[in-house]
Write a protein that holds these residues in place. Structure first.
Motif, PDB file in Angstrom:
ATOM      1  N   LYS A  91       0.707  -1.376   0.078  1.00 23.73           N
ATOM      2  CA  LYS A  91       0.027   0.009   0.065  1.00 23.73           C
ATOM      3  C   LYS A  91       0.820   1.183  -0.032  1.00 23.73           C
ATOM      4  O   LYS A  91       0.634   2.194  -0.833  1.00 23.73           O
ATOM      5  CB  LYS A  91      -1.030   0.047   1.312  1.00 23.73           C
ATOM      6  N   GLN A  92       1.791   1.182   0.725  1.00 22.28           N
ATOM      7  CA  GLN A  92       2.815   2.527   0.936  1.00 22.28           C
ATOM      8  C   GLN A  92       3.542   2.676  -0.479  1.00 22.28           C
ATOM      9  O   GLN A  92       3.672   3.720  -1.023  1.00 22.28           O
ATOM     10  CB  GLN A  92       3.842   2.112   1.993  1.00 22.28           C
ATOM     11  N   GLN A  93       3.915   1.531  -1.108  1.00 20.06           N
ATOM     12  CA  GLN A  93       4.740   1.783  -2.149  1.00 20.06           C
ATOM     13  C   GLN A  93       3.808   2.203  -3.369  1.00 20.06           C
ATOM     14  O   GLN A  93       4.141   3.050  -4.273  1.00 20.06           O
ATOM     15  CB  GLN A  93       5.252   0.368  -2.813  1.00 20.06           C
ATOM     16  N   LYS A  94       2.631   1.656  -3.276  1.00 22.87           N
ATOM     17  CA  LYS A  94       1.571   2.107  -4.434  1.00 22.87           C
ATOM     18  C   LYS A  94       1.519   3.813  -3.990  1.00 22.87           C
ATOM     19  O   LYS A  94       1.090   4.528  -4.988  1.00 22.87           O
ATOM     20  CB  LYS A  94       0.188   1.602  -4.001  1.00 22.87           C
ATOM     21  N   ASP A  95       1.214   4.072  -2.933  1.00 20.76           N
ATOM     22  CA  ASP A  95       0.855   5.633  -2.400  1.00 20.76           C
ATOM     23  C   ASP A  95       2.179   6.549  -2.952  1.00 20.76           C
ATOM     24  O   ASP A  95       1.807   7.477  -3.521  1.00 20.76           O
ATOM     25  CB  ASP A  95       0.682   5.694  -1.008  1.00 20.76           C
ATOM     26  N   ASP A 130      11.410   4.500 -10.748  1.00 19.12           N
ATOM     27  CA  ASP A 130      12.510   3.487 -11.338  1.00 19.12           C
ATOM     28  C   ASP A 130      12.998   2.547 -10.483  1.00 19.12           C
ATOM     29  O   ASP A 130      13.153   1.322 -10.637  1.00 19.12           O
ATOM     30  CB  ASP A 130      13.708   4.229 -12.088  1.00 19.12           C
ATOM     31  N   PHE A 131      13.361   3.397  -9.169  1.00 19.48           N
ATOM     32  CA  PHE A 131      13.850   2.362  -8.231  1.00 19.48           C
ATOM     33  C   PHE A 131      12.679   1.434  -7.589  1.00 19.48           C
ATOM     34  O   PHE A 131      13.257   0.278  -7.352  1.00 19.48           O
ATOM     35  CB  PHE A 131      14.280   3.394  -6.929  1.00 19.48           C
ATOM     36  N   LEU A 132      11.669   1.908  -7.637  1.00 17.77           N
ATOM     37  CA  LEU A 132      10.506   0.869  -7.179  1.00 17.77           C
ATOM     38  C   LEU A 132      10.430  -0.265  -8.123  1.00 17.77           C
ATOM     39  O   LEU A 132       9.849  -1.369  -7.914  1.00 17.77           O
ATOM     40  CB  LEU A 132       9.124   1.679  -7.007  1.00 17.77           C
ATOM     41  N   ASN A 133      10.624   0.113  -9.412  1.00  9.29           N
ATOM     42  CA  ASN A 133      10.372  -0.862 -10.569  1.00  9.29           C
ATOM     43  C   ASN A 133      11.731  -1.648 -10.832  1.00  9.29           C
ATOM     44  O   ASN A 133      11.860  -2.465 -11.495  1.00  9.29           O
ATOM     45  CB  ASN A 133      10.198  -0.239 -11.834  1.00  9.29           C
ATOM     46  N   GLY A 134      12.933  -1.622  -9.854  1.00 10.33           N
ATOM     47  CA  GLY A 134      13.814  -2.510  -9.975  1.00 10.33           C
ATOM     48  C   GLY A 134      14.947  -2.121 -10.960  1.00 10.33           C
ATOM     49  O   GLY A 134      15.776  -2.811 -11.343  1.00 10.33           O
ATOM     50  N   VAL A 135      14.979  -0.789 -11.465  1.00  8.72           N
ATOM     51  CA  VAL A 135      15.951  -0.326 -12.343  1.00  8.72           C
ATOM     52  C   VAL A 135      17.208  -0.288 -11.990  1.00  8.72           C
ATOM     53  O   VAL A 135      18.261  -0.654 -12.820  1.00  8.72           O
ATOM     54  CB  VAL A 135      15.543   0.796 -12.959  1.00  8.72           C
ATOM     55  N   TYR A 136      17.273   0.108 -10.600  1.00  3.89           N
ATOM     56  CA  TYR A 136      18.595   0.146 -10.101  1.00  3.89           C
ATOM     57  C   TYR A 136      19.115  -0.975  -9.013  1.00  3.89           C
ATOM     58  O   TYR A 136      19.396  -0.911  -8.033  1.00  3.89           O
ATOM     59  CB  TYR A 136      18.883   1.316  -9.263  1.00  3.89           C
ATOM     60  N   LYS A 137      18.852  -2.237  -9.703  1.00  4.35           N
ATOM     61  CA  LYS A 137      18.928  -3.478  -8.893  1.00  4.35           C
ATOM     62  C   LYS A 137      20.542  -3.650  -8.592  1.00  4.35           C
ATOM     63  O   LYS A 137      21.437  -3.138  -9.528  1.00  4.35           O
ATOM     64  CB  LYS A 137      18.680  -4.704  -9.712  1.00  4.35           C
ATOM     65  N   PHE A 138      20.876  -4.650  -7.594  1.00  2.00           N
ATOM     66  CA  PHE A 138      22.232  -4.644  -7.310  1.00  2.00           C
ATOM     67  C   PHE A 138      22.954  -5.435  -8.096  1.00  2.00           C
ATOM     68  O   PHE A 138      22.561  -6.404  -8.860  1.00  2.00           O
ATOM     69  CB  PHE A 138      22.219  -5.549  -5.942  1.00  2.00           C
TER      70      PHE A 138
END
Length: 354
Positions: free
Chosen positions: A317-321, A339-347
């Motif tokens: 819910k928080q990520q969606k907000d 992009d960060f939430l979408n995993g663009v900057y993955k390890f």
């Protein structure tokens, strides 16, 4: 201020775009920084394939960025990681010299950084070989107004380096500093690879050991490691008081998020000006407001959570907000959060010191 400040783009992971890099450079030049060293670990021409000539495309890219730096009052530097150079000095050293000559002649480079960080030691006297290489380069640069910075394999007291690259020889620091010309700078990240605190006492200690003022390679706010890649560091710099004049220079390794990293970067000069924690904290909030064109309190709350706890602290819910807030913003910084939430900057597993 006696100590100079700069950027060392030295992280693993997704490379900046031309626009991101130029935007960060321009921002830094307006906020107390005087140089930018280009040294991303994932640029093959400077690390994995350092022995190959620069391609025409890469040459154009570096010439353009060098010109951009100079037009904005910034010195331009290149960091080269010569993997395996000490294994075959007769064959590989001339290639390194050629690479440096090209950087100086074609890209109008002001700073050369020779980076032995995250490179294993091949022999117990590796430090002596590294030092000799740097000394030879220093001689070749004689008469040119070019800074030379040396990053040793063990650039901190942190035991993580011994764990990953093998136990450091007891005399490693003596190997690299004995008879090393005082004008050659040495990178130091503090007592840890990720130093939460860098005190004047810490620096005076290593200055004495190296017989020169060190140049700090600050791994805040970089977020390329296994655990730190789960965070976005926008908190202000702290626990770096009274360093002016004790540190020769202070270079910051920025985050993979080139716009969001401006928030923390803007506050380091205030530490050197000895501003209060309260004033620096207020300045940070001003930067957030400028970057997002908003002072949304909920956004600031999420930024604090991402800094302190990381993405795993946010439920669905928080990520969606947060995503909804950023989609309304229409700014480069807001897009980086999405992009960060979408995993663009993955390890990137290539980052060994995580």
């Amino acid at each position: 201020m006696e100590t100079t400040l700069g950027i060392i783009e030295g992280f693993y992971g997704k490379l900046y775009t031309k626009r991101q890099r130029e935007s960060l450079c321009s921002f830094a030049s307006k906020n107390g920084y005087s140089y930018y060293i280009y040294a991303p670990k994932n640029d093959r021409s400077l690390r994995r394939a350092w022995m190959d000539d620069f391609t025409e495309e890469q040459s154009k890219k570096l010439k353009t960025f060098s010109s951009f730096c100079h037009a904005h009052g910034m010195k331009f530097g290149i960091g080269i990681s010569p993997l395996g150079v000490t294994e075959e000095l007769d064959r590989k050293l001339p290639v390194l010299y050629k690479k440096i000559d090209t950087a100086i002649k074609e890209f109008n480079t002001d700073i050369i950084a020779i980076l032995f960080d995250d490179i294993k030691l091949y022999t117990k006297d590796e430090g002596v070989k590294q030092k000799q290489i740097v000394k030879d380069i220093f001689k070749r640069l004689k008469g040119k107004e070019i800074r030379l910075i040396f990053c040793p394999t063990y650039y901190s007291f942190d035991p993580i380096l011994d764990k990953v690259f093998g136990t450091r020889p007891e005399d490693y620091f003596e190997q690299i500093t004995e008879d090393l010309p005082s004008d050659i700078e040495i990178f130091w990240t503090g007592n840890k690879v990720l130093s939460k605190s860098i005190t004047r006492e810490d620096i005076e200690n290593i200055n004495h050991r190296f017989n020169r003022k060190v140049t700090i390679w600050d791994n805040y706010p970089v977020n390329d490691g296994k655990f730190i890649s789960k965070k976005i560091y926008t908190r202000e710099f702290s626990c770096r008081e009274k360093l002016d004049g004790t540190v020769l220079s202070h270079a910051v390794n920025p985050m993979l998020e080139a716009n969001l990293t401006k928030i923390a970067l803007s506050t380091l000069p205030l530490c050197y000006q000895e501003k209060t924690e309260s004033d620096i904290g207020k300045y940070r909030l001003e930067q957030i407001k400028k970057l997002f064109k908003s002072d949304n309190s909920k956004l600031i709350e999420y930024l604090n959570l991402l800094n302190d706890e990381g993405i795993e602290s946010l439920n669905e819910k928080q990520q969606k907000d947060l995503r909804k807030i950023c989609e309304k913003q229409k700014t480069a910084a807001a897009k980086e959060i999405i992009d960060f939430l979408n995993g663009v900057y993955k390890f990137d597993p290539a980052c060994l010191t995580s």
